[in-house]
Design an enzyme around this catalytic site. Structure first.
Site, mmCIF file in Angstrom:
data_model
loop_
_atom_site.group_PDB
_atom_site.id
_atom_site.type_symbol
_atom_site.label_atom_id
_atom_site.label_comp_id
_atom_site.label_asym_id
_atom_site.label_seq_id
_atom_site.Cartn_x
_atom_site.Cartn_y
_atom_site.Cartn_z
ATOM 1 N N ARG A 17 0.886 -1.179 0.000
ATOM 2 C CA ARG A 17 0.000 0.000 0.000
ATOM 3 C C ARG A 17 0.916 1.218 0.000
ATOM 4 O O ARG A 17 1.732 1.384 0.913
ATOM 5 C CB ARG A 17 -0.898 0.003 1.240
ATOM 6 C CG ARG A 17 -1.561 1.343 1.455
ATOM 7 C CD ARG A 17 -2.650 1.295 2.490
ATOM 8 N NE ARG A 17 -3.807 0.579 1.979
ATOM 9 C CZ ARG A 17 -5.008 0.561 2.563
ATOM 10 N NH1 ARG A 17 -5.193 1.211 3.693
ATOM 11 N NH2 ARG A 17 -6.008 -0.096 2.030
ATOM 12 N N HIS A 48 -7.510 0.940 -6.215
ATOM 13 C CA HIS A 48 -7.638 0.004 -5.079
ATOM 14 C C HIS A 48 -8.304 -1.281 -5.582
ATOM 15 O O HIS A 48 -9.436 -1.600 -5.213
ATOM 16 C CB HIS A 48 -8.468 0.660 -3.972
ATOM 17 C CG HIS A 48 -8.387 -0.004 -2.630
ATOM 18 N ND1 HIS A 48 -7.576 -1.111 -2.381
ATOM 19 C CD2 HIS A 48 -9.008 0.276 -1.450
ATOM 20 C CE1 HIS A 48 -7.713 -1.456 -1.116
ATOM 21 N NE2 HIS A 48 -8.570 -0.644 -0.532
ATOM 22 N N GLN A 100 -10.023 -3.982 -3.209
ATOM 23 C CA GLN A 100 -11.325 -3.575 -2.684
ATOM 24 C C GLN A 100 -12.433 -3.899 -3.674
ATOM 25 O O GLN A 100 -13.503 -4.398 -3.296
ATOM 26 C CB GLN A 100 -11.318 -2.058 -2.406
ATOM 27 C CG GLN A 100 -12.641 -1.547 -1.889
ATOM 28 C CD GLN A 100 -12.965 -2.073 -0.507
ATOM 29 O OE1 GLN A 100 -12.120 -2.018 0.391
ATOM 30 N NE2 GLN A 100 -14.173 -2.582 -0.308
ATOM 31 N N ASP A 143 -17.507 6.726 -0.684
ATOM 32 C CA ASP A 143 -16.218 6.606 0.001
ATOM 33 C C ASP A 143 -15.968 7.936 0.717
ATOM 34 O O ASP A 143 -16.641 8.944 0.459
ATOM 35 C CB ASP A 143 -15.107 6.300 -1.034
ATOM 36 C CG ASP A 143 -13.754 5.991 -0.407
ATOM 37 O OD1 ASP A 143 -13.676 5.833 0.832
ATOM 38 O OD2 ASP A 143 -12.766 5.920 -1.161
ATOM 39 N N CYS A 178 -16.150 1.283 1.035
ATOM 40 C CA CYS A 178 -14.957 0.458 1.278
ATOM 41 C C CYS A 178 -14.505 0.517 2.736
ATOM 42 O O CYS A 178 -13.790 -0.369 3.190
ATOM 43 C CB CYS A 178 -13.830 0.874 0.348
ATOM 44 S SG CYS A 178 -13.219 2.539 0.650
ATOM 45 N N ARG A 182 -13.181 -8.957 1.615
ATOM 46 C CA ARG A 182 -11.773 -8.640 1.372
ATOM 47 C C ARG A 182 -10.931 -9.896 1.601
ATOM 48 O O ARG A 182 -10.016 -10.217 0.834
ATOM 49 C CB ARG A 182 -11.284 -7.517 2.312
ATOM 50 C CG ARG A 182 -11.929 -6.164 2.082
ATOM 51 C CD ARG A 182 -11.550 -5.554 0.748
ATOM 52 N NE ARG A 182 -10.119 -5.419 0.593
ATOM 53 C CZ ARG A 182 -9.378 -4.423 1.083
ATOM 54 N NH1 ARG A 182 -9.949 -3.437 1.753
ATOM 55 N NH2 ARG A 182 -8.058 -4.374 0.876
#
Ligand code: CP
Ligand code: NVA
Length: 307
Positions: free
Chosen positions: A107, A134, A137, A225, A265, A293
């Site tokens: 990340r 991402h 996700q 988000d 998310c 996830r």
């Protein structure tokens, strides 16, 4: 090298197979304690480095638990405690880690860092979020939508708010899985036009809307988000909040799409981009997606390692 860098960089048939495997693996261990091993142990003898240059709860824990369930081991590292944070090059970090571990998840901030790591690693690299995307996700989100609604093809997903990294991976997924995607947000925070153009060129139906009520009517999936991502300038908070307030996911908006599944998310800022009623109500698939996830990324890791 089967790196998992982005949805658009991965063959759609492989993405499809990963979602199928994720669903099968989830079903196979239903009801077991979280720490119980899977029947198959495809990561036995493998070690996975999980590198975080930004905070994380879900990505960190779900990757770590997923590796353990599949019989592998993890090393969880933060950029600041590595020489990477002291100026060692990304390329040299990739070369060295490739001598120790079988798989690297990172990340980071700039997508160029991810690409450089992948370019110099001799083991697969997984994108655990950059400023631009991402993909892990979105694999979990897609698994969740399929659980709720069945096949994705022909559905319409609507993004509400900031056209950010998570939004970009959703746009790429629209092309890969054949669903329509509408971005509903302020003009100043529209998604990267290159991502939109690439998805359209690949055949996706991508709409850009500024009226939230019109955008959500009849939608199958509503996604939002945080209004301020980890890479955003904190000083921009008030301006962004003012621009984004009309796109809050709340009861009034859900009334226009009463059958839609709601996704976020996480982490959520309750009362900002999404209300408690939307997060905790019957349309919310938010915590199912958080669970997925784990399952989706297990399939991603198996694909990377060919096991
Ligand atoms: N959604 C997500 O990636 O959460 P974390 O930042 O907690 O990993
Ligand atoms: N867009 C958010 C996602 C967090 C998982 C961020 O980048 O901070």
């Amino acid at each position: 090298m089967p790196h998992f860098l982005d949805i658009a960089a991965t063959p759609p048939a492989d993405l499809r197979a990963m979602l199928d495997q994720a669903a099968a693996m989830k079903a196979a261990r239903a009801g077991r304690p979280r720490g119980a091993p899977d029947d198959a142990q495809p990561l036995a003898g493998r070690i996975v480095a999980l590198i975080f240059e930004k905070p994380s709860t879900r990505t960190r824990v779900s990757f770590d638990v997923g590796v353990r369930q599949m019989g592998g081991q993890t090393l969880v590292l933060t950029g600041s405690e590595m020489q990477l944070g002291q100026g060692e090059s990304v390329a040299d970090t990739a070369r060295v880690l490739s001598r120790y571990v079988d798989l690297i998840m990172i990340r980071t901030f700039a997508p160029a860092t991810l690409r450089e790591l992948a370019a110099h690693a001799s083991v697969p690299v997984i994108n655990g979020l950059t400023d631009a995307s991402h993909p892990c996700q979105i694999m979990a989100d897609l698994q969740t939508v399929e659980e709720r609604l069945g096949p994705l093809a022909g559905r319409r997903a609507v993004w509400l708010g900031d056209g950010n990294n998570v939004c970009a991976s959703w746009i790429e997924a629209a092309a890969a899985f054949g669903f329509a995607f509408t971005f509903a947000g302020p003009e100043a925070l529209e998604p990267d036009p290159e991502v939109v153009a690439a998805a359209r060129a690949a055949g996706a139906e991508i709409a850009i809307e500024h009226d939230p009520a019109r955008a959500v009517a009849g939608a199958d999936v509503l996604i939002t988000d945080s209004w301020l991502s980890m890479h955003d300038d904190r000083n921009a908070r008030d301006r962004r909040h003012n621009l984004l307030a009309p796109y809050q996911v709340n009861a009034a908006l859900l009334a226009a799409a009463p059958d839609a599944a709601v996704l976020h998310c996480l982490p959520a800022h309750r009362g900002e981009e999404i209300t408690d009623a939307a997060m905790d109500g019957p349309q919310s698939a938010v915590f199912d997606a958080a669970e997925n996830r784990l399952h989706a990324q297990k399939a991603v890791m198996r694909w990377c390692l060919g096991v």
